[in-house]
Design a protein around this motif. Structure first.
Motif, PDB file in Angstrom:
ATOM      1  N   GLY A  83     134.070  70.166  69.037  1.00 16.87           N
ATOM      2  CA  GLY A  83     133.513  68.662  68.911  1.00 16.87           C
ATOM      3  C   GLY A  83     132.157  68.742  69.574  1.00 16.87           C
ATOM      4  N   ARG A  84     131.642  69.746  70.464  1.00 16.66           N
ATOM      5  CA  ARG A  84     130.350  69.601  70.920  1.00 16.66           C
ATOM      6  C   ARG A  84     129.402  70.109  69.934  1.00 16.66           C
ATOM      7  NH1 ARG A  84     131.134  73.073  76.482  1.00 16.66           N
ATOM      8  NH2 ARG A  84     128.837  72.187  76.511  1.00 16.66           N
ATOM      9  N   PHE A  85     129.727  70.571  68.734  1.00 10.81           N
ATOM     10  CA  PHE A  85     128.601  70.808  67.672  1.00 10.81           C
ATOM     11  C   PHE A  85     128.338  69.857  66.799  1.00 10.81           C
ATOM     12  CE2 PHE A  85     130.321  74.820  69.276  1.00 10.81           C
ATOM     13  CZ  PHE A  85     129.200  75.692  69.211  1.00 10.81           C
ATOM     14  N   PRO A  86     127.088  69.308  66.568  1.00  9.90           N
ATOM     15  CA  PRO A  86     127.001  68.079  65.653  1.00  9.90           C
ATOM     16  C   PRO A  86     127.431  68.085  64.193  1.00  9.90           C
ATOM     17  CG  PRO A  86     124.898  68.853  66.857  1.00  9.90           C
ATOM     18  CD  PRO A  86     126.032  69.841  66.983  1.00  9.90           C
ATOM     19  N   THR A  87     127.658  69.254  63.709  1.00 13.57           N
ATOM     20  CA  THR A  87     128.069  69.492  62.365  1.00 13.57           C
ATOM     21  C   THR A  87     129.545  69.459  62.327  1.00 13.57           C
ATOM     22  OG1 THR A  87     127.961  71.896  62.471  1.00 13.57           O
ATOM     23  CG2 THR A  87     125.930  70.651  61.397  1.00 13.57           C
ATOM     24  N   TYR A  88     130.457  69.464  63.261  1.00 16.11           N
ATOM     25  CA  TYR A  88     131.709  69.567  63.376  1.00 16.11           C
ATOM     26  C   TYR A  88     132.613  68.583  62.543  1.00 16.11           C
ATOM     27  CZ  TYR A  88     136.696  69.813  64.805  1.00 16.11           C
ATOM     28  OH  TYR A  88     138.005  69.848  64.770  1.00 16.11           O
ATOM     29  N   PRO A  89     132.306  67.242  62.920  1.00 22.38           N
ATOM     30  CA  PRO A  89     132.929  66.178  61.850  1.00 22.38           C
ATOM     31  C   PRO A  89     132.770  66.293  60.524  1.00 22.38           C
ATOM     32  CG  PRO A  89     131.769  65.391  63.817  1.00 22.38           C
ATOM     33  CD  PRO A  89     131.367  66.638  63.515  1.00 22.38           C
ATOM     34  N   VAL A  90     131.680  67.032  59.927  1.00 20.65           N
ATOM     35  CA  VAL A  90     131.495  67.045  58.589  1.00 20.65           C
ATOM     36  C   VAL A  90     132.250  68.199  58.017  1.00 20.65           C
ATOM     37  CG1 VAL A  90     129.792  67.650  56.773  1.00 20.65           C
ATOM     38  CG2 VAL A  90     129.217  66.361  58.557  1.00 20.65           C
ATOM     39  N   ILE A  91     132.200  69.471  58.957  1.00 24.67           N
ATOM     40  CA  ILE A  91     133.151  70.549  58.405  1.00 24.67           C
ATOM     41  C   ILE A  91     134.480  70.196  58.421  1.00 24.67           C
ATOM     42  CG2 ILE A  91     133.714  73.034  59.126  1.00 24.67           C
ATOM     43  CD1 ILE A  91     130.745  73.093  60.199  1.00 24.67           C
ATOM     44  N   SER A  92     135.046  69.602  59.124  1.00 28.92           N
ATOM     45  CA  SER A  92     136.365  69.229  59.451  1.00 28.92           C
ATOM     46  C   SER A  92     136.643  68.427  58.229  1.00 28.92           C
ATOM     47  CB  SER A  92     136.805  68.479  60.758  1.00 28.92           C
ATOM     48  OG  SER A  92     137.893  68.110  61.017  1.00 28.92           O
ATOM     49  N   ALA A  93     136.113  67.442  58.183  1.00 23.04           N
ATOM     50  CA  ALA A  93     136.271  66.655  56.982  1.00 23.04           C
ATOM     51  C   ALA A  93     136.450  67.137  55.689  1.00 23.04           C
ATOM     52  CB  ALA A  93     135.291  65.467  56.819  1.00 23.04           C
ATOM     53  N   ALA A  94     135.294  68.047  55.410  1.00 28.88           N
ATOM     54  CA  ALA A  94     135.236  68.894  54.235  1.00 28.88           C
ATOM     55  C   ALA A  94     136.437  69.988  54.127  1.00 28.88           C
ATOM     56  CB  ALA A  94     134.179  69.911  54.176  1.00 28.88           C
ATOM     57  N   VAL A  95     137.055  70.493  55.129  1.00 34.91           N
ATOM     58  CA  VAL A  95     138.312  71.389  55.074  1.00 34.91           C
ATOM     59  C   VAL A  95     139.104  70.589  54.872  1.00 34.91           C
ATOM     60  CG1 VAL A  95     139.664  72.472  56.401  1.00 34.91           C
ATOM     61  CG2 VAL A  95     137.277  73.102  56.764  1.00 34.91           C
ATOM     62  N   GLN A  96     139.651  69.411  55.497  1.00 33.28           N
ATOM     63  CA  GLN A  96     140.767  68.417  55.199  1.00 33.28           C
ATOM     64  C   GLN A  96     140.678  68.234  53.757  1.00 33.28           C
ATOM     65  OE1 GLN A  96     141.664  65.464  57.757  1.00 33.28           O
ATOM     66  NE2 GLN A  96     141.415  66.593  59.655  1.00 33.28           N
ATOM     67  N   THR A  97     139.627  67.853  53.016  1.00 29.63           N
ATOM     68  CA  THR A  97     139.573  67.183  51.960  1.00 29.63           C
ATOM     69  C   THR A  97     139.773  68.394  50.654  1.00 29.63           C
ATOM     70  OG1 THR A  97     137.679  65.763  52.198  1.00 29.63           O
ATOM     71  CG2 THR A  97     137.696  66.595  49.756  1.00 29.63           C
ATOM     72  N   ARG A  98     139.364  69.509  50.969  1.00 28.36           N
ATOM     73  CA  ARG A  98     139.626  71.010  50.265  1.00 28.36           C
ATOM     74  C   ARG A  98     141.261  70.978  50.395  1.00 28.36           C
ATOM     75  NH1 ARG A  98     139.027  73.349  45.777  1.00 28.36           N
ATOM     76  NH2 ARG A  98     138.813  75.599  45.920  1.00 28.36           N
ATOM     77  N   LEU A  99     141.921  70.839  51.544  1.00 33.89           N
ATOM     78  CA  LEU A  99     143.054  71.035  51.817  1.00 33.89           C
ATOM     79  C   LEU A  99     144.160  69.900  50.836  1.00 33.89           C
ATOM     80  CD1 LEU A  99     145.617  72.502  52.814  1.00 33.89           C
ATOM     81  CD2 LEU A  99     145.406  71.234  54.725  1.00 33.89           C
ATOM     82  N   ASP A 100     143.364  68.688  50.987  1.00 36.94           N
ATOM     83  CA  ASP A 100     144.122  67.606  50.196  1.00 36.94           C
ATOM     84  C   ASP A 100     144.221  68.028  48.578  1.00 36.94           C
ATOM     85  OD1 ASP A 100     144.437  66.222  52.456  1.00 36.94           O
ATOM     86  OD2 ASP A 100     142.601  64.826  51.963  1.00 36.94           O
ATOM     87  N   LEU A 134     143.960  70.859  47.255  1.00 35.69           N
ATOM     88  CA  LEU A 134     144.766  72.079  46.819  1.00 35.69           C
ATOM     89  C   LEU A 134     146.204  71.831  47.097  1.00 35.69           C
ATOM     90  CD1 LEU A 134     142.801  75.148  48.941  1.00 35.69           C
ATOM     91  CD2 LEU A 134     143.193  74.752  46.479  1.00 35.69           C
ATOM     92  N   ALA A 135     146.779  71.211  48.033  1.00 29.59           N
ATOM     93  CA  ALA A 135     148.010  70.989  48.128  1.00 29.59           C
ATOM     94  C   ALA A 135     148.519  69.662  47.545  1.00 29.59           C
ATOM     95  CB  ALA A 135     148.409  70.576  49.683  1.00 29.59           C
ATOM     96  N   GLY A 136     147.669  68.692  46.960  1.00 25.71           N
ATOM     97  CA  GLY A 136     147.974  67.444  46.413  1.00 25.71           C
ATOM     98  C   GLY A 136     147.966  67.423  45.097  1.00 25.71           C
ATOM     99  N   GLY A 137     147.869  68.432  44.359  1.00 24.36           N
ATOM    100  CA  GLY A 137     147.874  68.366  42.911  1.00 24.36           C
ATOM    101  C   GLY A 137     147.126  67.687  42.166  1.00 24.36           C
ATOM    102  N   SER A 138     147.696  66.834  41.232  1.00 22.05           N
ATOM    103  CA  SER A 138     146.871  65.752  40.580  1.00 22.05           C
ATOM    104  C   SER A 138     146.831  64.453  41.321  1.00 22.05           C
ATOM    105  CB  SER A 138     147.465  65.462  39.151  1.00 22.05           C
ATOM    106  OG  SER A 138     149.019  65.070  39.548  1.00 22.05           O
ATOM    107  N   GLY A 139     147.449  64.313  42.424  1.00 24.44           N
ATOM    108  CA  GLY A 139     147.139  63.029  43.264  1.00 24.44           C
ATOM    109  C   GLY A 139     146.018  62.956  44.150  1.00 24.44           C
ATOM    110  N   SER A 140     145.921  62.047  44.955  1.00 23.85           N
ATOM    111  CA  SER A 140     144.762  61.640  45.696  1.00 23.85           C
ATOM    112  C   SER A 140     145.466  61.378  47.160  1.00 23.85           C
ATOM    113  CB  SER A 140     143.809  60.814  45.381  1.00 23.85           C
ATOM    114  OG  SER A 140     143.267  60.931  44.249  1.00 23.85           O
ATOM    115  N   PRO A 141     145.800  62.421  47.811  1.00 23.89           N
ATOM    116  CA  PRO A 141     146.843  62.515  49.009  1.00 23.89           C
ATOM    117  C   PRO A 141     145.762  62.236  50.347  1.00 23.89           C
ATOM    118  CG  PRO A 141     146.756  64.729  48.580  1.00 23.89           C
ATOM    119  CD  PRO A 141     145.832  64.125  47.421  1.00 23.89           C
ATOM    120  N   SER A 142     146.448  61.848  51.429  1.00 22.52           N
ATOM    121  CA  SER A 142     145.663  61.760  52.793  1.00 22.52           C
ATOM    122  C   SER A 142     146.194  62.864  53.458  1.00 22.52           C
ATOM    123  CB  SER A 142     145.809  60.390  53.228  1.00 22.52           C
ATOM    124  OG  SER A 142     145.396  60.389  54.751  1.00 22.52           O
TER     125      SER A 142
END
Length: 212
Positions: A41-58, A60-68
């Protein structure tokens, strides 16, 4: 091979000739994970990277839907997530995602709502498929996702018909002496350094060329 740092992962489902393997502990109650998140969290780019990873996981795991991730995936997800890039006859590596599942009933319900349908049976295990073509299978307490060949290779490893990453001498040498409270495993084989890292541009490619 090079082991950067890590926590023991789901190597028993990953083929022994995997090009690269990354396993992350996502248990929010582990002190080591809390320390790692605090540091990240001390790195300025962490929120962006974290959000990108979660979006990618959404995706892959979410198929044709738009899960949270927070409301649809996190409730059934366990304490580990892993990604392996697998060796293939072509120039493109296969991908295999292994997710720890703590609530199978909820996970199955989520997958069904996201469009996963029965596709086949392999080695006694039901294969599910999203409309996108991604295949999924429950293997014990884990959910594996990837291309058809990648998922079937994990089932081959589980059945003992194929060597696992954990059982290879190269991985064992690389993993020897790891600290018990590690949070992340990152392993790249010699072939992986050449095919996965050195083939990239920029800093990653430079690191790959240096390691190779």
């Amino acid at each position: 091979p090079f082991l950067l740092f890590g926590k023991m992962g789901r190597q028993t489902l990953v083929p022994g000739d995997a090009l690269a393997y990354v396993n992350v502990s996502i248990d929010p109650n582990r002190p080591a994970v809390k320390r790692a998140l605090h540091l990240a969290g001390r790195f300025p780019t962490y929120p962006v990277i974290s959000a990108a990873v979660q979006t990618r996981l959404d995706g892959l795991a979410g198929g044709s839907g738009s899960p949270s991730f927070a409301t649809d995936i996190r409730p059934w997800l366990g304490n580990e997530a892993a990604l392996a890039l697998l060796n293939t006859p072509s120039s493109t590596a296969g991908s295999l995602i292994v997710l720890d599942v703590r609530d199978h009933a909820r996970a199955r319900s989520f997958l069904a709502q996201a469009g996963a349908t029965p596709a086949a049976t392999y080695r006694g295990t039901e294969l599910l498929r999203y409309p996108s073509g991604t295949e999924l299978a429950f293997v014990g307490r884990y959910l594996v996702l990837g291309q058809d060949a990648s998922v079937r290779s994990a089932l081959d490893v589980k059945a003992g018909a194929r060597a696992s990453l954990q059982g290879t001498a190269a991985y064992q040498r690389a993993a020897a002496g790891e600290p018990a409270d590690r949070v992340l495993d990152a392993y790249v084989s010699a072939s992986g350094v050449q095919r996965v890292l050195a083939a990239q541009r920029g800093l990653i490619g430079a690191i790959g060329a240096l390691l190779y």
